[in-house]
Design a protein around this motif. Structure first.
Motif, mmCIF file in Angstrom:
data_model
loop_
_atom_site.group_PDB
_atom_site.id
_atom_site.type_symbol
_atom_site.label_atom_id
_atom_site.label_comp_id
_atom_site.label_asym_id
_atom_site.label_seq_id
_atom_site.Cartn_x
_atom_site.Cartn_y
_atom_site.Cartn_z
ATOM 1 N N CYS A 11 0.925 -1.194 -0.006
ATOM 2 C CA CYS A 11 -0.152 0.048 -0.095
ATOM 3 C C CYS A 11 0.983 1.255 0.094
ATOM 4 O O CYS A 11 2.159 1.427 0.704
ATOM 5 C CB CYS A 11 -0.958 0.110 1.037
ATOM 6 N N LYS A 13 0.387 3.825 1.602
ATOM 7 C CA LYS A 13 0.413 4.087 3.040
ATOM 8 C C LYS A 13 -0.553 3.517 3.850
ATOM 9 O O LYS A 13 -1.658 3.125 3.201
ATOM 10 C CB LYS A 13 0.024 5.772 3.029
ATOM 11 N N LYS A 14 -0.338 3.199 5.218
ATOM 12 C CA LYS A 14 -1.314 2.359 5.911
ATOM 13 C C LYS A 14 -2.600 3.277 6.265
ATOM 14 O O LYS A 14 -2.229 4.350 6.916
ATOM 15 C CB LYS A 14 -0.446 1.671 7.013
ATOM 16 N N CYS A 15 -3.507 2.616 6.161
ATOM 17 C CA CYS A 15 -4.826 3.394 6.662
ATOM 18 C C CYS A 15 -4.970 3.334 8.061
ATOM 19 O O CYS A 15 -4.552 2.522 8.755
ATOM 20 C CB CYS A 15 -6.167 3.117 5.996
ATOM 21 N N TYR A 17 -7.262 2.651 10.136
ATOM 22 C CA TYR A 17 -8.016 1.707 10.995
ATOM 23 C C TYR A 17 -7.671 0.276 10.349
ATOM 24 O O TYR A 17 -8.160 -0.982 10.784
ATOM 25 C CB TYR A 17 -9.519 1.819 10.448
ATOM 26 N N CYS A 18 -6.690 0.136 9.461
ATOM 27 C CA CYS A 18 -6.258 -1.157 8.771
ATOM 28 C C CYS A 18 -5.467 -2.100 9.582
ATOM 29 O O CYS A 18 -4.289 -1.653 10.150
ATOM 30 C CB CYS A 18 -5.601 -0.687 7.439
ATOM 31 N N PHE A 20 -5.053 -5.156 7.915
ATOM 32 C CA PHE A 20 -4.664 -6.287 7.191
ATOM 33 C C PHE A 20 -3.177 -6.250 6.674
ATOM 34 O O PHE A 20 -2.547 -5.627 7.141
ATOM 35 C CB PHE A 20 -5.374 -5.960 5.773
ATOM 36 N N SER A 22 -0.627 -5.786 4.979
ATOM 37 C CA SER A 22 -0.194 -5.040 3.864
ATOM 38 C C SER A 22 1.074 -3.938 4.403
ATOM 39 O O SER A 22 0.695 -3.668 5.582
ATOM 40 C CB SER A 22 -1.391 -3.955 3.176
ATOM 41 N N GLY A 56 -5.856 -7.065 -1.796
ATOM 42 C CA GLY A 56 -4.664 -6.627 -1.019
ATOM 43 C C GLY A 56 -5.182 -5.885 0.540
ATOM 44 O O GLY A 56 -6.216 -6.141 1.127
ATOM 45 N N GLY A 57 -4.258 -5.098 0.750
ATOM 46 C CA GLY A 57 -3.405 -4.193 -0.025
ATOM 47 C C GLY A 57 -3.864 -3.395 -0.996
ATOM 48 O O GLY A 57 -5.265 -3.124 -1.132
ATOM 49 N N THR A 58 -3.094 -2.992 -1.807
ATOM 50 C CA THR A 58 -3.694 -2.231 -3.102
ATOM 51 C C THR A 58 -3.321 -2.669 -4.372
ATOM 52 O O THR A 58 -2.045 -2.312 -4.813
ATOM 53 C CB THR A 58 -3.137 -0.798 -2.926
ATOM 54 N N ASN A 91 -7.430 1.304 -5.471
ATOM 55 C CA ASN A 91 -7.647 2.323 -4.439
ATOM 56 C C ASN A 91 -7.409 3.631 -5.188
ATOM 57 O O ASN A 91 -6.379 3.803 -5.882
ATOM 58 C CB ASN A 91 -6.292 2.268 -3.525
ATOM 59 N N ARG A 128 -6.993 8.072 4.496
ATOM 60 C CA ARG A 128 -7.074 7.370 3.104
ATOM 61 C C ARG A 128 -5.999 8.424 2.264
ATOM 62 O O ARG A 128 -5.950 9.601 2.653
ATOM 63 C CB ARG A 128 -8.440 7.453 2.651
HETATM 64 S S1 SF4 Z 1 -5.075 -2.483 2.705
HETATM 65 FE FE1 SF4 Z 1 -6.960 -1.187 2.025
HETATM 66 S S2 SF4 Z 1 -7.215 -0.465 4.117
HETATM 67 FE FE2 SF4 Z 1 -5.385 -1.386 4.389
HETATM 68 S S3 SF4 Z 1 -3.893 0.452 4.193
HETATM 69 FE FE3 SF4 Z 1 -4.155 -0.734 2.277
HETATM 70 S S4 SF4 Z 1 -5.596 0.607 1.201
HETATM 71 FE FE4 SF4 Z 1 -5.834 1.069 3.628
#
Ligand code: SF4
Length: 367
Positions: A11, A13-15, A17-18, A20, A22, A56-58, A91, A128
């Motif tokens: 990604c 950048k990490k969101c 709330y994430c 996952f 990534s 993903g991820g992105t 994204n 985001r």
């Molecule tokens: S996986 Fe989705 S929610 Fe998580 S950081 Fe990447 S774009 Fe953001």
């Protein structure tokens, strides 16, 4: 039906709330990751698949050449059935015309765009990388360049979100040529930056009643715009339900490739390593496997099937497991029918409107 899932754990950048699997700042290793993915696909390929989902991820952090390469890995190692649904997550903020062209040419025919909100303050709070205008224009570019099956994700209960700003996001979504909308509530996961902000009192906890109100508004609004709710959090125009997700909800088999992906075949769940370095060194799996008992499978079939508004068919249950749904789950069904959370007419068991609101309470009784 068989599906293929491919995980792209990068990604920009990490969101906030994430949680996952990534990583940001590792774009320089994408080619190396694709090398590993290609090797894993060569080892585990050969199957005919009806759905492909690149998540993903992105996935759209890959450049156009890398997207072309990724699509080649899928086509060279798997046979796609005619009319296969092939989705990529996108994204906004990472999508360009060249990437769109590479996706279309590679065979991707459905996009799931992580919009989350059309309100800039909410998007910033969620961490985001895009603003509302970019998200809107991304969908327009996807359509202008040839995509005809686009879904967006929106989030409910974001920081600063009010019923009015949420409704505004839904109205903006409805202006766009979309076939599918997913609406998920923010889940405040341990260890995420957003959790710290909630703990510090910077944001106030979303309350359940407002969350339900948003879901109820979503349903009535999207229905008025030609979508129907086919799963707890998913709305589609008829014929545009996500086939890949339907495969998960009907306990279909799937192969997962990439770091942190998992697979489900022959009654066994098989987990790839979440350690991206280990994955890239060619150790795709930590060897973790889970064999499901018949009882596990029956419970999952009910739990996942009830997510869909069409419910679980008694004859499908019988065909799959060789015993009647009520012979196994008669007590659970009776209990929730009495409470007005389930309905069962001898053929189909499904959640009522009220049951959909508190689906987890009902579903956990089946596993
Ligand atoms: S996986 Fe989705 S929610 Fe998580 S950081 Fe990447 S774009 Fe953001």
């Amino acid at each position: 039906m068989k599906g293929l899932y491919i995980h792209i754990p990068f990604c920009a950048k990490k969101c906030e709330y994430c949680d996952f699997v990534s990583y940001s700042g590792m774009e320089s290793r994408i080619d190396e990751y694709l090398d590993a993915l290609s090797a894993e696909a060569a080892q585990r390929g050969g199957a005919r698949v009806d759905t492909v989902f690149i998540g993903g991820g992105t996935p759209t952090i890959l450049n156009a050449e890398q997207i072309t390469r990724l699509c080649g890995i899928v086509r060279n190692n798997f046979e796609l059935s005619s009319g296969a649904e092939w989705t990529a997550e996108a994204n906004p903020g990472t999508v360009t015309d060249r990437k769109i062209y590479a996706m279309l040419k590679g065979g991707i025919n459905r996009i799931s765009a992580g919009v989350q909100s059309f309100n800039d303050r909410e998007l910033r709070a969620a961490g985001r990388i895009h603003d509302a205008e970019t998200a809107y224009n991304t969908v327009i570019s996807l359509v202008k360049n040839g995509f005809r099956n686009i879904s967006i994700d929106l989030m409910a209960s974001l920081p600063y979100q009010t019923p009015e700003t949420f409704a505004e996001s839904l109205r903006t979504a409805a202006e766009l040529p979309l076939e599918h909308v997913s609406v998920y509530s923010l889940i405040i996961e341990e260890g995420t930056p957003i959790k710290e902000k909630y703990d510090e009192g910077i944001y106030s906890e979303p309350d359940e009643d407002t969350d339900r109100e948003l879901y109820s508004y979503t349903k009535s609004f999207l229905e008025s715009r030609g979508f129907y709710r086919y799963e707890i959090s998913n709305y589609a125009r008829h014929g545009y339900e996500s086939k890949h997700n339907m495969l998960y909800w009907t306990c279909g088999e799937y192969i997962g490739l990439g770091a942190a992906a998992h697979s489900y075949t022959g009654g066994e769940r098989y987990f790839n390593t979440s350690d991206i370095n280990r994955y890239m060194s060619g150790s795709f799996s930590d060897g973790e496997r889970e064999r499901l008992t018949k009882r596990d499978m029956m419970g999952e079939f009910m739990m996942l099937g009830l997510r869909m508004t069409r419910g679980v068919m008694a004859d499908e249950f019988l065909k799959r497991f060789g015993c009647g749904m009520t012979d196994v789950f008669g007590a659970e069904i009776k209990k929730h029918v009495s409470a007005g959370l389930l309905e069962y007419d001898g053929k189909v068991c499904r959640l009522t409107e009220r049951g959909l609101d508190i689906a987890n309470t009902v579903m956990c009784d089946f596993i």
